[in-house]
Design an enzyme around this catalytic site. Structure first.
Site, short mmCIF file in Angstrom:
data_model
loop_
_atom_site.label_atom_id
_atom_site.label_comp_id
_atom_site.label_asym_id
_atom_site.label_seq_id
_atom_site.Cartn_x
_atom_site.Cartn_y
_atom_site.Cartn_z
N GLU A 263 14.70 46.06 33.36
CA GLU A 263 13.77 46.87 32.58
C GLU A 263 14.35 48.27 32.40
OE1 GLU A 263 9.98 46.84 34.50
OE2 GLU A 263 9.75 44.66 34.39
N HIS A 281 5.55 46.00 31.07
CA HIS A 281 5.20 46.31 32.46
C HIS A 281 4.02 47.28 32.51
CE1 HIS A 281 7.02 46.42 36.77
NE2 HIS A 281 5.69 46.40 36.81
#
Length: 584
Positions: A263, A281
């Site tokens: 990420e 997220h």
């Protein structure tokens, strides 16, 4: 950053209410986006570090955090913090596992609903000007089976909400007791059976070595082709290439993903797949969850920082020797003798007393000890820290020098050869006033009742401190020098019958002495005398540990245990009354 206060670094954005609470008790620096090397360079200035999920806190960062007391994660997971390294160094690690529980549970159900009812495709078609009702046929949650892998706080709240939709819930959780299963109305399954039976599978396990790749090709092959996989835990729990293959081959109906192995992940083939509902997220990203998480960790951080370590109750700490500086000159012969004794005995009996001034620790008592340790190449030492500014009991007195050993005329002739020094004859009755008025270095009273000001000559190459050091070195080499606080010459003659002169200095302030030391300079030996109440004596700390090649934080944790043990056995002395130690 304030060297004299509690300093906290916030390396990821946290809710403003948490920051406001923290600022009531500490100096707070907010610096998001720091690289690991940048964090390593500054972490030594802070007592606490607060992160969320972006900033990584590996062992290398913790090793540089010699002041660090606590690391906080404003969230549930700790996979971005090397917890083991923190424990080795005595650094506490806290988080807020409850704060985002509801937010993540609700996001899990949102992903399930989005997949079951094809909400994303329906929305996109409407925005594109199409009315595609038949292509948006979905399915109910009611009557379906939800498999929950990981039945902790979040898993239980997901179960509660799923049951409200009329779903049957089965779970996979090691050591799930029958009582807990009955309380929550769920059924226990081993992992293969859960995957086979479930219409939706949702993951709520922490990222650990044993959970990495928990759902891989073999596990996906067990799932129904009509089933959906939901992951709001950690991206590494799922084998992403295997999931992409299963979706492309039609062996899985779809996936709802809030987390990814790497990420941020904006160009992922998996996130862009038409059967995937992907979010960046944001499971915990609600106003309520972020505020609760921030307030929770801030309260825990403050609790840790308020709690005194055993070593702190005695104002003891371990510091880098390179930051410890003397305030006065020292005798190299005494240093060599003490260094030999330290090597032989292997223990530091009495910790030097220092004052923290700027980025340095200025030695008030113990210059010979610290210099000996430096010569022995020790990286760290134990010191007792006092504050001349805040502790009224710490006082600075000025010694006077009684000189013996020869004739007055010989002494005066010797002093006249000191570079930059000017001797000015002044009547004894007016000499004190003259010293103050002319800002002289000192005045000298001779045994034959003459007085002389010791001043800096107009053509002196150095400044006043250079001339003062040269003057003291000169008469110390000429005769014998005794330190005294007495100026009455009759009393002094009785004590030192051979005294030929008395040198009286002006009173120095602690601030001026500390400033000189932090500039890398020293006062002459034997002029300043710090009187210090609350002395720690007979610590008898093993030097082997101080010499060890290990991070400062680990040594600080060791010191705390050492002091706890010695206090419990009453093997360390603390003298509240002022104590003057002639250096070892």
């Amino acid at each position: 950053m304030n060297p004299g206060s509690l300093n906290v670094l916030i390396a990821d954005p946290v809710h403003e209410d948490g920051v406001a609470l923290l600022r009531q008790h500490a100096t707070v620096d907010i610096r998001p986006g720091l690289s690991r090397s940048e964090l390593e360079q500054i972490i030594g200035n802070y007592d606490a570090l607060i992160v969320r999920g972006t900033t990584k806190v590996p062992a290398s960062v913790i090793n540089y955090g010699h002041r660090l007391r606590v690391i906080a994660r404003a969230g549930a997971g700790l996979d971005n913090i090397d917890v083991s390294a923190a424990r080795v160094q005595g650094v506490e690690v806290v988080n807020s596992p409850d704060a985002n529980t509801i937010a993540v549970a609700e996001h899990t159900l949102a992903l399930m609903l989005a997949l079951a009812r094809r909400l994303i495709a329906a929305d996109q078609s409407m925005k594109a000007g199409r009315w595609e009702k038949s292509q948006s046929m979905g399915s109910d949650l009611s009557g379906r089976t939800l498999g929950i892998i990981g039945f902790g706080r979040i898993g239980r709240q997901v179960a509660k909400r799923a049951q409200a939709f009329g779903m049957r819930v089965i779970v996979n959780q090691p050591r799930l007791t029958p009582e807990l299963a009955l309380e929550w109305g769920v059924e226990q399954r081993d992992l293969p059976d859960l995957l086979r039976e479930s219409d939706f599978v949702t993951l709520h396990v922490p990222m650990r070595p044993e959970t990495e790749g928990l759902i891989g090709a073999n596990e996906l092959a067990l799932m129904k082709p009509t089933a959906y996989l939901i992951n709001t835990a950690r991206g590494g729990v799922v084998d992403e290439p295997a999931l992409l293959t299963a979706l492309e081959e039609g062996r899985l109906a779809g996936a709802g993903l809030d987390v990814f192995e790497h990420e941020p992940n904006v160009d992922s083939a998996l996130a862009g797949h038409p059967k995937v509902v992907a979010t960046p997220h944001i499971g915990a990203s609600t106003e309520d969850a972020q505020r609760a998480a921030a307030l929770s960790v801030v309260e825990q951080v403050l609790a840790v920082l308020r709690r005194q370590r055993a070593s702190e109750t005695l104002a003891l700490k371990i510091v880098p020797l390179e930051k410890v500086v003397p305030h006065e000159a020292f005798d190299p012969r005494r240093v060599a003798d003490l260094a030999a004794r330290l090597e032989e005995e292997g223990r530091l009996v009495n910790p030097p007393v220092v004052a923290e001034w700027g980025d340095h620790y200025v030695v008030l008592d113990g210059a010979t000890r610290t210099t000996a340790l430096k010569q022995l190449n020790f990286p760290h030492t134990i010191v007792q820290v006092v504050s001349p500014e805040e502790d009224e009991g710490v006082q600075l007195h000025t010694w006077y020098h009684a000189i013996s050993g020869g004739e007055v005329s010989s002494l005066l002739k010797t002093l006249q050869h000191v570079p930059g020094l000017k001797l000015t004859a002044v009547p004894v009755d007016h000499i004190q006033e003259a010293m103050r008025a002319r800002n002289a270095l000192a005045y000298l009273l001779t045994a034959d009742n003459r007085g002389f000001l010791l001043e800096v000559a107009p053509d002196a190459e150095g400044d006043w401190l250079d001339v003062l050091n040269a003057t003291v070195n000169c008469y110390t080499g000429w005769g014998r020098v005794e330190r005294t606080l007495v100026t009455d010459r009759d009393v002094l003659r009785a004590q030192y019958p051979e005294m030929v002169a008395l040198v009286v200095f002006p009173q120095f302030t602690p601030e001026s002495v500390l400033r000189i030391a932090t500039e890398g300079r020293v006062m002459p030996a034997g002029i300043t005398r710090f009187v210090i109440p609350g002395r720690v004596l007979r610590l008898n700390a093993p030097l082997q540990r101080l010499r060890a090649d290990e991070p400062l934080g680990a040594k600080s944790a060791w010191l705390d245990h050492l002091v706890q043990e010695k206090l419990a056995r009453r093997r360390v002395r603390y003298y509240q009354e002022p104590v003057v130690l002639l250096d070892e």
